[in-house]
Design a protein around this motif. Structure first.
Motif: not given
Length: 150
Positions: A37-42, A44-45
């Motif tokens: 998803h080209d998304l970091s954990v941060r 996403y959070s």
């Protein structure tokens, strides 16, 4: 209490195990979210926390509350919000009752991305916990995580 005190040593060992578990989970989820998803954990959070806002009393979070929820400094949170806003995933607006307050809402594009990323996050979390449970030092921590909110 000395540095070789058994209670202190046990505490340090417990913290080290928790730190390792967190790092493994975070890295596993990070790889999955980035790849899919080209998304970091941060990121996403942050999207997850902001998506839970509501119009009721206390339903919109101020930046300090958002920072606390995603465990970042206020400046790091502001930079993260700016990056997601630049991607069209968030929108900021002035608080209608206090013009000094700035709130942030997840855009439709952000909600769509979050909905697509949630199963990836959940699956990666499960995989990371299952893998960690095979380690005798981490297994008790995995059990503790799994027992929260049961």
């Amino acid at each position: 209490m000395t540095a070789t005190d058994p209670a202190l040593t046990a505490l340090a060992s417990g913290w080290a195990a928790l730190y390792v578990l967190h790092g493994r989970i975070d890295a596993h989820i990070e790889r999955a979210l980035q790849a899919e998803h080209d998304l970091s954990v941060r990121e996403y959070s942050l999207l997850d926390v902001l998506s839970r806002q509501h119009d009721g009393e206390g339903g919109h979070l101020q930046m300090k509350q958002v920072a606390d929820a995603v465990v970042l400094s206020q400046s790091a949170t502001t930079r993260l919000v700016t990056r997601l806003e630049d991607r069209g995933l968030l929108a900021r607006y002035l608080c209608p009752t206090d013009r000094r307050g700035i709130y942030t809402d997840v855009s439709e594009a952000g909600l769509t991305l979050l909905a697509a990323a949630r199963p990836t996050n959940d699956s990666a979390l499960r995989e990371a916990l299952d893998e960690a449970a095979k380690n005798p030092e981490l297994a008790p921590l995995v059990s503790a995580v799994e027992s929260v909110n049961r």
